[in-house]
Design an enzyme around this catalytic site. Structure first.
Site, PDB file in Angstrom:
ATOM      1  N   HIS A  46      -3.283   3.242 -14.609  1.00  7.06           N
ATOM      2  CA  HIS A  46      -4.279   2.881 -15.614  1.00  7.06           C
ATOM      3  C   HIS A  46      -3.549   2.545 -16.919  1.00  7.06           C
ATOM      4  O   HIS A  46      -2.812   3.392 -17.452  1.00  7.06           O
ATOM      5  CB  HIS A  46      -5.231   4.050 -15.882  1.00  7.06           C
ATOM      6  CG  HIS A  46      -6.035   4.476 -14.687  1.00  7.06           C
ATOM      7  ND1 HIS A  46      -7.360   4.118 -14.519  1.00  7.06           N
ATOM      8  CD2 HIS A  46      -5.715   5.231 -13.604  1.00  7.06           C
ATOM      9  CE1 HIS A  46      -7.821   4.650 -13.392  1.00  7.06           C
ATOM     10  NE2 HIS A  46      -6.836   5.327 -12.816  1.00  7.06           N
ATOM     11  N   HIS A  85      -2.087   3.171  -8.112  1.00  8.53           N
ATOM     12  CA  HIS A  85      -2.371   2.283  -9.233  1.00  8.53           C
ATOM     13  C   HIS A  85      -2.111   3.030 -10.525  1.00  8.53           C
ATOM     14  O   HIS A  85      -2.132   4.265 -10.564  1.00  8.53           O
ATOM     15  CB  HIS A  85      -3.826   1.777  -9.188  1.00  8.53           C
ATOM     16  CG  HIS A  85      -4.834   2.873  -9.111  1.00  8.53           C
ATOM     17  ND1 HIS A  85      -5.124   3.544  -7.941  1.00  8.53           N
ATOM     18  CD2 HIS A  85      -5.592   3.468 -10.065  1.00  8.53           C
ATOM     19  CE1 HIS A  85      -6.036   4.469  -8.172  1.00  8.53           C
ATOM     20  NE2 HIS A  85      -6.330   4.450  -9.469  1.00  8.53           N
ATOM     21  N   HIS A 143       0.829  -1.204   0.000  1.00  5.12           N
ATOM     22  CA  HIS A 143       0.000   0.000   0.000  1.00  5.12           C
ATOM     23  C   HIS A 143       0.863   1.253   0.000  1.00  5.12           C
ATOM     24  O   HIS A 143       1.540   1.545   0.979  1.00  5.12           O
ATOM     25  CB  HIS A 143      -0.933   0.023   1.216  1.00  5.12           C
ATOM     26  CG  HIS A 143      -1.842   1.222   1.236  1.00  5.12           C
ATOM     27  ND1 HIS A 143      -3.138   1.175   0.773  1.00  5.12           N
ATOM     28  CD2 HIS A 143      -1.619   2.501   1.614  1.00  5.12           C
ATOM     29  CE1 HIS A 143      -3.678   2.378   0.887  1.00  5.12           C
ATOM     30  NE2 HIS A 143      -2.772   3.200   1.400  1.00  5.12           N
ATOM     31  N   ASN A 170      -3.285   8.805 -11.600  1.00 11.14           N
ATOM     32  CA  ASN A 170      -3.824  10.018 -11.000  1.00 11.14           C
ATOM     33  C   ASN A 170      -3.265  10.168  -9.591  1.00 11.14           C
ATOM     34  O   ASN A 170      -3.285   9.225  -8.810  1.00 11.14           O
ATOM     35  CB  ASN A 170      -5.349   9.947 -10.952  1.00 11.14           C
ATOM     36  CG  ASN A 170      -5.965   9.967 -12.340  1.00 11.14           C
ATOM     37  OD1 ASN A 170      -5.544  10.720 -13.206  1.00 11.14           O
ATOM     38  ND2 ASN A 170      -6.965   9.119 -12.559  1.00 11.14           N
TER      39      ASN A 170
HETATM   40  P1  5GP Z   1      -8.593   6.724  -9.839  1.00  6.19           P
HETATM   41  O1  5GP Z   1      -9.760   7.627 -10.082  1.00  6.19           O
HETATM   42  O2  5GP Z   1      -8.286   6.601  -8.371  1.00  6.19           O
HETATM   43  O3  5GP Z   1      -7.389   7.085 -10.665  1.00  6.19           O
HETATM   44  O4  5GP Z   1      -9.007   5.306 -10.383  1.00  6.19           O
HETATM   45  C1  5GP Z   1      -9.690   4.350  -9.623  1.00  6.19           C
HETATM   46  C2  5GP Z   1     -10.222   3.353 -10.600  1.00  6.19           C
HETATM   47  O5  5GP Z   1     -10.561   2.186  -9.871  1.00  6.19           O
HETATM   48  C3  5GP Z   1     -11.474   3.805 -11.343  1.00  6.19           C
HETATM   49  O6  5GP Z   1     -11.231   3.759 -12.746  1.00  6.19           O
HETATM   50  C4  5GP Z   1     -12.546   2.808 -10.894  1.00  6.19           C
HETATM   51  O7  5GP Z   1     -13.431   2.456 -11.939  1.00  6.19           O
HETATM   52  C5  5GP Z   1     -11.719   1.624 -10.423  1.00  6.19           C
HETATM   53  N1  5GP Z   1     -12.326   0.835  -9.354  1.00  6.19           N
HETATM   54  C6  5GP Z   1     -12.911   1.300  -8.226  1.00  6.19           C
HETATM   55  N2  5GP Z   1     -13.322   0.289  -7.447  1.00  6.19           N
HETATM   56  C7  5GP Z   1     -12.974  -0.853  -8.101  1.00  6.19           C
HETATM   57  C8  5GP Z   1     -13.115  -2.239  -7.788  1.00  6.19           C
HETATM   58  O8  5GP Z   1     -13.656  -2.640  -6.761  1.00  6.19           O
HETATM   59  N3  5GP Z   1     -12.632  -3.139  -8.693  1.00  6.19           N
HETATM   60  C9  5GP Z   1     -12.023  -2.725  -9.854  1.00  6.19           C
HETATM   61  N4  5GP Z   1     -11.582  -3.714 -10.667  1.00  6.19           N
HETATM   62  N5  5GP Z   1     -11.864  -1.430 -10.178  1.00  6.19           N
HETATM   63  C10 5GP Z   1     -12.329  -0.509  -9.312  1.00  6.19           C
HETATM   64 ZN    ZN Z   2      -4.288  -0.287  -0.069  1.00  5.14          ZN
END
Ligand code: 5GP
Ligand code: ZN
Length: 116
Positions: free
Chosen positions: A104, A102, A46, A89
């Site tokens: 993308h 994470h 984490h 992000n």
């Molecule tokens: P962020 O906005 O933090 O850059 O991206 C988070 C991403 O995680 C989003 O694109 C969202 O759709 C994805 N996401 C959120 N919850 C889950 C989940 O429980 N499982 C998966 N596979 N993706 C998730």
């Molecule tokens: Zn975590």
């Protein structure tokens, strides 16, 4: 982190099929894909975001693990030889919604010249 959704996915408490997995990270399909291929590369450890990664002594090793795995994840996702976009992000103005670092991995169609 007990209540972190990606930590829970890493631990297998929330089922999420792996596109790829190694000792350092998992790759899973985004639950709300923004492109035909939308994979999330999630370090198992984490870190909150890129700033946290960069200020942690273990950060460079994790960044290297992502770089090493990227061709394998791209191949597993069917993106070899096609091209893709990789982004992370970081923080409020970037719209980060899951506070576990994470990346993308986006592709599967022409993404256009502009990022935004
Ligand atoms: P962020 O906005 O933090 O850059 O991206 C988070 C991403 O995680 C989003 O694109 C969202 O759709 C994805 N996401 C959120 N919850 C889950 C989940 O429980 N499982 C998966 N596979 N993706 C998730
Ligand atoms: Zn975590």
């Amino acid at each position: 982190m007990d209540d972190c959704i990606f930590c829970r996915i890493v631990r297998g408490e929330i089922p999420s099929p792996r596109v790829y997995e190694d000792d350092d990270l998992i790759a899973i399909h985004d639950i709300h894909p923004a492109a035909p291929v939308h994979v999330l590369i999630v370090p198992k450890r984490h870190f909150r975001d890129l700033m946290d990664l960069g200020s942690d002594p273990e950060g460079p090793a994790v960044a290297a693990a992502v770089a090493r795995a990227l061709p394998l994840v791209a191949k597993a996702a069917g993106l070899s030889g096609r091209g893709f976009r990789l982004l992370s992000n970081c923080g409020a103005e970037a719209g980060q919604t899951v506070m576990h670092l994470h990346y993308h991995l986006l592709g599967g169609r022409p993404l256009g010249e502009k990022l935004l």
